[in-house]
Motif scaffolding. Structure first.
Motif, PDB file in Angstrom:
ATOM      1  N   LYS A 163      33.587  63.571  -6.380  1.00  6.69           N
ATOM      2  CA  LYS A 163      34.243  63.971  -5.140  1.00  6.69           C
ATOM      3  C   LYS A 163      33.490  63.504  -3.903  1.00  6.69           C
ATOM      4  N   CYS A 164      32.185  63.755  -3.856  1.00  5.35           N
ATOM      5  CA  CYS A 164      31.461  63.408  -2.630  1.00  5.35           C
ATOM      6  C   CYS A 164      30.356  62.378  -2.869  1.00  5.35           C
TER       7      CYS A 164
ATOM      8  N   CYS B  40      28.604  62.727  -8.296  1.00  2.70           N
ATOM      9  CA  CYS B  40      29.780  63.566  -8.061  1.00  2.70           C
ATOM     10  C   CYS B  40      31.013  62.716  -7.793  1.00  2.70           C
TER      11      CYS B  40
ATOM     12  N   CYS C 243      27.173  69.515  -8.533  1.00  2.00           N
ATOM     13  CA  CYS C 243      26.895  68.584  -7.453  1.00  2.00           C
ATOM     14  C   CYS C 243      25.961  69.233  -6.436  1.00  2.00           C
TER      15      CYS C 243
ATOM     16  N   CYS D 207      28.671  68.925  -2.604  1.00  2.00           N
ATOM     17  CA  CYS D 207      29.821  69.812  -2.420  1.00  2.00           C
ATOM     18  C   CYS D 207      29.761  71.019  -3.348  1.00  2.00           C
TER      19      CYS D 207
END
Ligand SMILES: [Zn+2]
Ligand SMILES: [Zn+2]
Length: 133
Positions: free
Chosen positions: A14-15, A12, A32, A35
């Motif tokens: 983002k996270c 991911c 994901c 998140c």
């Protein structure tokens, strides 16, 4: 444009959690496990938006998504370049990240939001003229 078939090793943007493949009507995207954001290759998001039932892919919590939405400097999981933050041209409250070469990342709930507007637009035009006075 060609996309790598090896999408299962994505993490991911983002996270940094793992992504799991999810399919709808033969289109496979990645979600994901942390998140619950969604990664769409190329124009998969546009394509899926027009398919009935595709909002089921976006089963993450929109509240969680909004929290992650504030974390906006992310890099493309394919080429590691920083992704552009862009608003949907129709629904300017929906922001997502895009790599012009590889695809789009949406936080949990954003795809449903996009899709919902499409549906209610359709409904509105359908109802036009049929509403009781
Ligand atoms: Zn994530
Ligand atoms: Zn990229």
């Amino acid at each position: 444009m060609k996309f790598s078939p090896d999408i299962h090793s994505l993490c991911c943007p983002k996270c940094r959690d793992g992504m799991e493949p999810l399919s709808h009507e033969g289109v496979t995207i990645d979600r994901c496990t942390g998140c619950e954001g969604l990664w769409f290759d190329g124009n998969e998001a546009d394509h899926l938006k027009s398919l009935p039932g595709s909002e089921a892919l976006d089963s993450g919590s929109a509240r969680k998504g909004r929290r992650y939405n504030e974390h906006d400097a992310i890099n493309c999981p394919h080429c590691a370049r920083q992704m552009e933050r862009t608003a949907d041209w129709k629904q300017t409250h929906i922001w997502f990240e895009i790599c012009r070469e590889h695809g789009v990342f949406m936080d949990a709930g954003e795809f449903t939001d996009l899709k919902h507007e499409t549906l209610s637009d359709k409904l509105r035009s359908f109802l036009k003229g049929h509403r009781p006075a």
